[in-house]
Write a protein that holds these residues in place. Sequence first.
Motif, mmCIF file in Angstrom:
data_model
loop_
_atom_site.group_PDB
_atom_site.id
_atom_site.type_symbol
_atom_site.label_atom_id
_atom_site.label_comp_id
_atom_site.label_asym_id
_atom_site.label_seq_id
_atom_site.Cartn_x
_atom_site.Cartn_y
_atom_site.Cartn_z
ATOM 1 N N ALA A 15 7.384 -9.258 -10.321
ATOM 2 C CA ALA A 15 7.588 -7.823 -10.479
ATOM 3 C C ALA A 15 6.322 -7.049 -10.129
ATOM 4 C CB ALA A 15 8.030 -7.506 -11.904
ATOM 5 N N GLU A 16 5.164 -7.536 -10.572
ATOM 6 C CA GLU A 16 3.898 -6.883 -10.240
ATOM 7 C C GLU A 16 3.689 -6.835 -8.736
ATOM 8 O OE1 GLU A 16 0.759 -7.617 -13.858
ATOM 9 O OE2 GLU A 16 1.251 -9.324 -12.584
ATOM 10 N N SER A 17 4.033 -7.930 -8.049
ATOM 11 C CA SER A 17 3.870 -7.981 -6.603
ATOM 12 C C SER A 17 4.760 -6.950 -5.912
ATOM 13 C CB SER A 17 4.198 -9.392 -6.095
ATOM 14 O OG SER A 17 4.147 -9.461 -4.687
ATOM 15 N N ILE A 18 5.996 -6.826 -6.360
ATOM 16 C CA ILE A 18 6.920 -5.870 -5.755
ATOM 17 C C ILE A 18 6.467 -4.438 -6.021
ATOM 18 C CG2 ILE A 18 9.302 -5.020 -5.763
ATOM 19 C CD1 ILE A 18 10.116 -7.907 -6.646
ATOM 20 N N VAL A 19 6.049 -4.172 -7.252
ATOM 21 C CA VAL A 19 5.583 -2.832 -7.613
ATOM 22 C C VAL A 19 4.396 -2.430 -6.752
ATOM 23 C CG1 VAL A 19 4.440 -1.506 -9.444
ATOM 24 C CG2 VAL A 19 6.474 -2.877 -9.970
ATOM 25 N N LYS A 20 3.452 -3.345 -6.572
ATOM 26 C CA LYS A 20 2.271 -3.044 -5.763
ATOM 27 C C LYS A 20 2.631 -2.844 -4.304
ATOM 28 C CE LYS A 20 -2.301 -4.866 -4.540
ATOM 29 N NZ LYS A 20 -3.276 -5.970 -4.745
ATOM 30 N N ARG A 21 3.454 -3.732 -3.768
ATOM 31 C CA ARG A 21 3.821 -3.655 -2.351
ATOM 32 C C ARG A 21 4.525 -2.349 -2.034
ATOM 33 N NH1 ARG A 21 5.911 -7.443 1.919
ATOM 34 N NH2 ARG A 21 7.068 -6.050 3.301
ATOM 35 N N CYS A 22 5.452 -1.939 -2.888
ATOM 36 C CA CYS A 22 6.293 -0.777 -2.611
ATOM 37 C C CYS A 22 5.747 0.516 -3.208
ATOM 38 C CB CYS A 22 7.711 -1.020 -3.145
ATOM 39 S SG CYS A 22 8.557 -2.423 -2.385
ATOM 40 N N GLY A 23 4.649 0.424 -3.958
ATOM 41 C CA GLY A 23 4.097 1.621 -4.578
ATOM 42 C C GLY A 23 5.033 2.261 -5.574
ATOM 43 N N LEU A 24 5.709 1.435 -6.372
ATOM 44 C CA LEU A 24 6.695 1.957 -7.319
ATOM 45 C C LEU A 24 6.013 2.543 -8.554
ATOM 46 C CD1 LEU A 24 9.274 -0.994 -7.242
ATOM 47 C CD2 LEU A 24 9.246 1.072 -5.827
ATOM 48 N N GLU A 25 6.618 3.571 -9.107
ATOM 49 C CA GLU A 25 6.178 4.138 -10.385
ATOM 50 C C GLU A 25 7.114 3.613 -11.467
ATOM 51 O OE1 GLU A 25 6.099 8.389 -12.776
ATOM 52 O OE2 GLU A 25 6.362 8.390 -10.597
ATOM 53 N N VAL A 26 6.627 2.698 -12.278
ATOM 54 C CA VAL A 26 7.464 2.077 -13.298
ATOM 55 C C VAL A 26 7.662 3.054 -14.450
ATOM 56 C CG1 VAL A 26 7.738 0.142 -14.878
ATOM 57 C CG2 VAL A 26 6.650 -0.215 -12.644
#
Length: 329
Positions: A15-26
């Motif tokens: 999840a951390e990898s996806i958030v970082k790659r896509c620039g998501l705001e959790v």
Amino acid sequence: MRTLLWLEPDQAAEAESIVKRCGLEVALVGSTERGRAGELASRLGGQKHDDLRGALAGETLDLALVLDAGGFGADGEPTDADAASRFAERGGLIVFRPPTPASVDELASGRWTRQPRPAAREIRPALLPTRGLAWRSLEGLRSGFGPASSVSARVVTGGEDVGAGLIAAIDLVRDAIGELERVAAIATNPADGRRSLRSLRGEIRGIATGETGGRASFVVSQTGLRREGEFRWRTELRGDEGELMLGESGGAWLQNTGERDDASIERPPVTIANAIGETIEAARAEPARPGPDTLRMLCDAEAVLLAAETGDWVETATVRRAVNPGDAW
């Protein structure tokens, strides 16, 4: 993208990898493991939430990324489909790693196919090769090759993602020969004895015919992984223009004239996390592009499971009629 994350604790690094790659705001974080949402929210950001159905039904966010769904879409809860529809009606993108809904019984309940916006069409599978970075880089080769008369596809994935891998293989096959007409298959017995896309383990092999006469073979396997969390795919198409080979690292077109066109792709390791990130990025980059026909792909996958169970050819139209007997097709 303001995001709802739902996962198991051991998926936090992905999840951390996806958030970082896509620039998501959790914005919200929940877990299928009771009592763990708080620590995951501390690690990933956002506020903890304890109810996936409630979050989908009531929250207005850009993205719901569900890495583990628990019983959602699998245990007959009548509010699941409605919750997904409500989230999509508010403009949210829904991406599920586990196939959802998970079985033909759930699909045939009528809840997921209710008009005017069938919930099964609103959920985007997380692993879709034809929506990924490699495919977009190879679209010139693919469009130049034209129609295919036959195709062989192979997907290698690990963990509990064989069902998601089957959806990925169907994605590749449908690109080559269009709508599937009949399928036959053999498979490792489901882990829990039920015919469910989430319970698949080991390997599944199948053949299919398309409505226009095309032929396909496909393999989805957990063997051959080079590293944990890997996701690899390869497809070989044959047609009037020769042979075309496409994969996550590049492609080659062997023309009947003897000429050869090659394309290579520089990219990070092809992990499940990166593949999911590519699905999200593709949807964000082309918001006006129609999503994949998830409902038809789920029906095709269920036909494959039925064929593996019975040892007979199965017509995909039989499954579609059982799932949605009306004229929505």
